[in-house]
Design a protein around this motif. Sequence first.
Motif, short mmCIF file in Angstrom:
data_model
loop_
_atom_site.label_atom_id
_atom_site.label_comp_id
_atom_site.label_asym_id
_atom_site.label_seq_id
_atom_site.Cartn_x
_atom_site.Cartn_y
_atom_site.Cartn_z
N GLY A 199 -10.71 17.97 3.96
CA GLY A 199 -12.02 17.37 4.19
C GLY A 199 -11.95 15.87 4.34
N ASP A 200 -10.74 15.34 4.49
CA ASP A 200 -10.49 13.90 4.52
C ASP A 200 -9.95 13.52 5.89
N GLU A 201 -10.77 12.84 6.68
CA GLU A 201 -10.34 12.39 8.00
C GLU A 201 -9.15 11.45 7.92
N MET A 202 -8.98 10.77 6.79
CA MET A 202 -7.90 9.81 6.61
C MET A 202 -6.70 10.42 5.87
N ALA A 203 -6.64 11.72 5.81
CA ALA A 203 -5.54 12.40 5.12
C ALA A 203 -4.25 12.31 5.92
N VAL A 204 -3.16 12.06 5.22
CA VAL A 204 -1.81 12.12 5.78
C VAL A 204 -0.99 13.04 4.88
N LEU A 205 -0.54 14.15 5.43
CA LEU A 205 0.28 15.11 4.68
C LEU A 205 1.74 14.71 4.85
N SER A 206 2.44 14.48 3.73
CA SER A 206 3.78 13.92 3.85
C SER A 206 4.63 14.34 2.65
N THR A 207 5.92 14.56 2.91
CA THR A 207 6.79 14.99 1.81
C THR A 207 8.26 14.85 2.19
N TYR A 208 9.11 14.88 1.16
CA TYR A 208 10.53 15.09 1.38
C TYR A 208 10.74 16.60 1.53
N LEU A 209 11.40 17.00 2.58
CA LEU A 209 11.53 18.41 2.89
C LEU A 209 12.56 19.10 1.99
N ASP A 426 -18.86 11.23 4.19
CA ASP A 426 -18.56 11.50 5.59
C ASP A 426 -17.09 11.83 5.80
N GLY A 427 -16.32 11.94 4.72
CA GLY A 427 -14.90 12.30 4.82
C GLY A 427 -13.99 11.17 5.24
N MET A 428 -14.48 9.94 5.28
CA MET A 428 -13.64 8.83 5.74
C MET A 428 -12.88 8.18 4.59
N GLY A 429 -12.10 9.00 3.90
CA GLY A 429 -11.19 8.49 2.89
C GLY A 429 -11.80 8.39 1.51
N ILE A 430 -10.92 8.16 0.54
CA ILE A 430 -11.32 8.02 -0.85
C ILE A 430 -11.77 6.58 -1.11
N ASP A 431 -12.88 6.43 -1.80
CA ASP A 431 -13.45 5.12 -2.09
C ASP A 431 -12.82 4.58 -3.37
#
Length: 447
Positions: A199-209, A426-431
């Motif tokens: 639900g976060d337009e500013m989400a970035v999914l990231s990890t060490y594989l 509005d889903g534009m990131g965490i405040d």
Amino acid sequence: DEDGNFEDVVHPGHKAKHHSDVIMSVPRFWIDDPVSIHQNKLMSRDLAMRIGSCNEPDPLTNSRSRGDACPPSERTIYVAIASYRDYQCRDTVTSIFSRAKNPQRVRVGVVDQIVEGEDGPCDAPYAPCSSDPNQMLCRWKDRLDVFQVDAPLAIGPVFARHLGHRMYRGEYYYMQSDAHVTFTQDWDEDIVSQQEATGDEMAVLSTYLTDIEGSIDPATGRSLRDTRPIMCNTDYEDGQGNKYLRHGSQPEAVPTVRGMPQLQPYWAAGYSFSRGHFVVNVPYDFYQPMIFQGEEMSIGIRGFTIGYDFYAPERSVCFHHYANGANAPKRNRVKHFWENSNQYAGSGVKAMYRLLGIVHMNPEIDGEMWDHIEEEKYGLGGVRTPELFYETFGIDVVNKRTEHHLCQFVETGNMHKKFMSFLRPDGMGIDYSQIDYRFKDPLKHGR
């Protein structure tokens, strides 16, 4: 196929060494000025929705710019791969196309740093397309763009991934991975569903594989694992005349948060998935030759200041071929960019000053010691400050110390529970202006 959409640049490694100019013709950025998009403030949802193409045009307007009205299954994905003399690059690309549920919406851009005649190009199939046209590199050759670089011009992953960012052309999503990765069946559908579940337009999914061994069912292509890594472990180390943060090994376990990815503080270069505007707003710095460590804190903190939030995927959609076990003999024979170190000796020290200076991580260093060229373009945003990041997650940039055991706050889901309640309506990131939490080592200060 972009005649006229290239520009000449001076190779930053040779420039840093005051060598004679080496001119490279490179793709132009899709949007050259990130500040024109984020404007040093929180990007509006309306503007965010205008970035990203749809594989199926609007039935009424014929426009491919449809925002979130585009069905998730038709939202385009740009995959950027930086490869250095890697024999598995073509296998990685094959895996991407063969296991995508909708490969027509995927475009792969490879920065292929090779010695011609010694290394196999990433877009070269194992057999001629005329004899076996069903190979993925043949079937989807119009969805694969390769920018070939002579290996002696390679100056590290930052420069290679900078070139990969230049190859972005307005896709809805952006994915970054290494060149020796195998994907799971229907990976595109899975990772898009995870992204949207935040639900976060500013989400970035990231990890060490996770390592490939024992991770994918060879018959079905499905993941065999119910665990995933989460990014929460970092500490200072010395290198290139500086002290900088380097992520260590990360804990891997069954997720404590179910139904969506889990908030984490850090970003990883080996795998990242986001909306396409992340590339536009946080382009890799052109002026950081011979940087390897430090890259992840640079992109992560710059992204944080522009308003992006980092999450661990709930499920892994690809796995890494590390130089372990059965893979060790072949992987250990793959060359690395630092075979060019003598040619660019010393350039990484000043580049590290710049990297750390931009994110306010070396306050003890006089700003005159590093190059401020195009700092606004490759710099910070105005949504949050680096200092807020350091204070929140227990990083002391003056004394070069971190509060340890951050994973006890992150991996348990406590960070997720505390911070997700401040996701903007509005889903534009965490405040973060609503968050007063400051992490302290629980083993020293108690819980």
